[in-house]
Scaffold this active site. Structure first.
Site, short mmCIF file in Angstrom:
data_model
loop_
_atom_site.label_atom_id
_atom_site.label_comp_id
_atom_site.label_asym_id
_atom_site.label_seq_id
_atom_site.Cartn_x
_atom_site.Cartn_y
_atom_site.Cartn_z
N SER A 98 1.89 10.56 6.88
CA SER A 98 0.81 10.34 5.92
C SER A 98 1.04 11.05 4.58
CB SER A 98 -0.51 10.75 6.57
OG SER A 98 -1.59 10.33 5.79
N ASP A 240 -1.59 7.58 -0.67
CA ASP A 240 -0.73 8.57 -0.02
C ASP A 240 0.50 7.82 0.50
OD1 ASP A 240 -2.04 7.20 1.99
OD2 ASP A 240 -2.16 8.92 3.33
N ASP A 242 1.63 6.64 3.36
CA ASP A 242 1.54 5.46 4.24
C ASP A 242 0.46 4.48 3.79
OD1 ASP A 242 -0.48 7.20 5.10
OD2 ASP A 242 -0.45 6.37 7.13
N ASP A 244 -2.76 4.33 3.52
CA ASP A 244 -4.03 4.02 4.15
C ASP A 244 -5.19 4.61 3.35
OD1 ASP A 244 -3.40 6.61 4.86
OD2 ASP A 244 -3.98 6.41 6.97
MG MG Z 1 -2.30 8.39 5.28
#
Ligand code: MG
Length: 458
Positions: A98, A240, A242, A244
């Site tokens: 993340s 960020d 990844d 999400d």
């Molecule tokens: Mg994330």
């Protein structure tokens, strides 16, 4: 909490506590946990170690007879959406840490419906991991890897929920900072397809994060703030690693904190639906509760952690949920945080309703203060009991730690899940009051820890 999996999967420093042995064993454990011959999707963010760990997990899965579908470097929500849409997939794995620094990586498991695994499932996989009781198949039953594209259907699904005509008409200028993460593969393309004029920053995938650290905090997004102003853009967007989570910069170049966007979207969706349930952790701003209730909706509080929020949303049939860190969950799309969907929703909102600074400025506002107090792990649980006794006459909520409601504000005292610390949050209408409340409660927590320490030493 389980030993191996934290609130968001297994995380660690590469080739230290996150290495190929762990990844291989976890692959074998996950493959043993589901049926022989299962299909498992796997994807990763853009970290340098993603191939190393992905191959190790995949080898472990194949050794137990699983077929592996490699989705390549993709946002976590794209893996989750792909998994949700395919009936033949029993499990998905995402290699990501993340927002953590580049030396970190992690492994996260996703259930067949696209939601994160729930605790008892993780516990079962862990039990197999530690017992090493792997169910390996015969030589001719070993699985294989094939690859597939998860991005096209993911982007199309987001587009389906958005008023493209309205965006095309206005053609807003949007600055997108992908932070060299998995968002590079989706957000700039998606926004162009929606009719935006897109200018990108850090949009080449690079796991050394040459642009800035991956956490979309204010100090990491100074280039985006400056460029949004200089280019006279209508909006700035950052993810960020990844992708999400999404953070926004308004047209004046102001960094907008995640809880403001959470409040804004909650207000819009509850209004549009003429009510409905919204889910958020107890640490979120009261402004969310204010706008939800004002518009005839119901707010439900949970413990901190996005998988917990997502699970609760599914259970109660909520229309929306999310956290103050820029993680928004749209129930009609999928039950997980989704960076690209959040970006598209806010773009649609500004072309239809006006400038972001104005929309955010109309929301109720509170001052939030956060402080940390050192607390040894062994004292974490007894401390909470002690504090509950101390505050027993107050208006309390013990959903996560201890939340104490006062006239015009609240204090939340909760143990950190990752550090030997207690966190003290305080929200009030005025700066001074918030400052005073966080200070006085920090002192109480500190003194209680000292008293208990003496007691335990005796
Ligand atoms: Mg994330």
């Amino acid at each position: 909490m389980t030993e191996l999996f934290g609130t968001n999967g297994v995380r660690g420093i590469v080739n230290d506590d996150m290495d190929t042995d762990l990844a291989l064993k976890l692959g074998k454990a996950a493959g043993t946990w589901i049926d022989n011959g299962s299909v498992v999707a796997i994807g990763s963010d853009t970290r340098i170690s993603n191939q190393m760990l992905k191959n190790a997990v995949s080898s472990g899965l194949m050794a137990t007879g699983c077929e592996v579908i490699d989705l390549g470097e993709v946002p976590t929500p794209a893996v989750q959406f792909y998994t949700k849409c395919r009936d033949d997939i029993d499990l998905a794995v995402v290699i990501t840490a993340s927002h953590n620094p580049p030396e970190f990586n992690g492994i996260k498991c996703v259930n067949h419906d696209g939601t994160e695994l729930i605790d008892w499932m993780e516990e079962e996989i862990e039990e197999i991991y530690f017992s090493e009781d792997f169910r390996l198949v015969e030589w001719d039953e070993v699985g294989r890897v094939r690859s597939d594209d998860a991005l096209k259907t993911y982007k199309e699904a987001v587009k389906e929920k958005i008023d493209i005509e309205a965006i095309e008409k206005e053609s807003p200028v949007v600055m997108v900072d992908c932070g060299n993460g998995a968002g590079c593969y989706v957000t700039p393309y998606l926004l162009r397809e929606l009719g935006c004029e897109v200018i990108t920053l850090n949009a080449q995938p690079d796991g050394s994060f040459p642009g800035h650290d991956s956490e979309p905090k204010k100090e990491n997004l100074q280039d985006l703030v400056r460029m949004t102003k200089q280019t006279d853009a209508d909006l700035g967007i950052a993810h960020d690693c990844d992708a999400d989570r999404t953070i926004f910069i308004d047209e004046k170049g102001n960094y907008i904190f995640g809880d403001r966007i959470l409040t804004l979207v909650a207000k819009k969706l509850v209004k549009e639906n003429g009510g409905g349930k919204v889910v958020t952790p107890v640490a979120s701003s009261t402004s969310v509760e204010d706008v939800v209730e004002e518009n005839g909706g119901e707010l439900i509080y949970t413990e901190v952690g996005s998988p917990i929020v997502a699970r609760k949303m599914k259970e109660v049939g909520a229309i929306f949920g999310g956290e103050e860190n820029g993680g928004l969950i749209f129930a009609d799309h999928q039950y997980c945080r989704d960076g690209a969907m959040s970006a598209a929703q806010i773009v649609e909102m500004i072309v239809k309703e006006g400038e972001l600074s104005k929309l955010v400025g109309d929301l109720p506002e509170y001052v939030l203060k956060k402080e940390g107090v050192h607390c040894a792990e062994r004292l974490k649980e007894p401390l909470l009991k002690e504090l509950k006794k101390k505050f027993k006459d107050e208006d309390l909520d013990d959903t996560d730690g201890l939340k104490i409601y006062y006239e015009g504000g609240w204090v939340l005292i909760r143990p950190s899940g990752t550090e030997p610390k207690y966190r003290v949050y305080c929200e009030a209408e005025e700066e001074e009051k918030a400052e005073e409340m966080v200070g006085s409660h920090k002192k109480i927590v500190h003194e209680t820890i000292e008293d208990m320490d003496q007691l335990y030493d005796r």
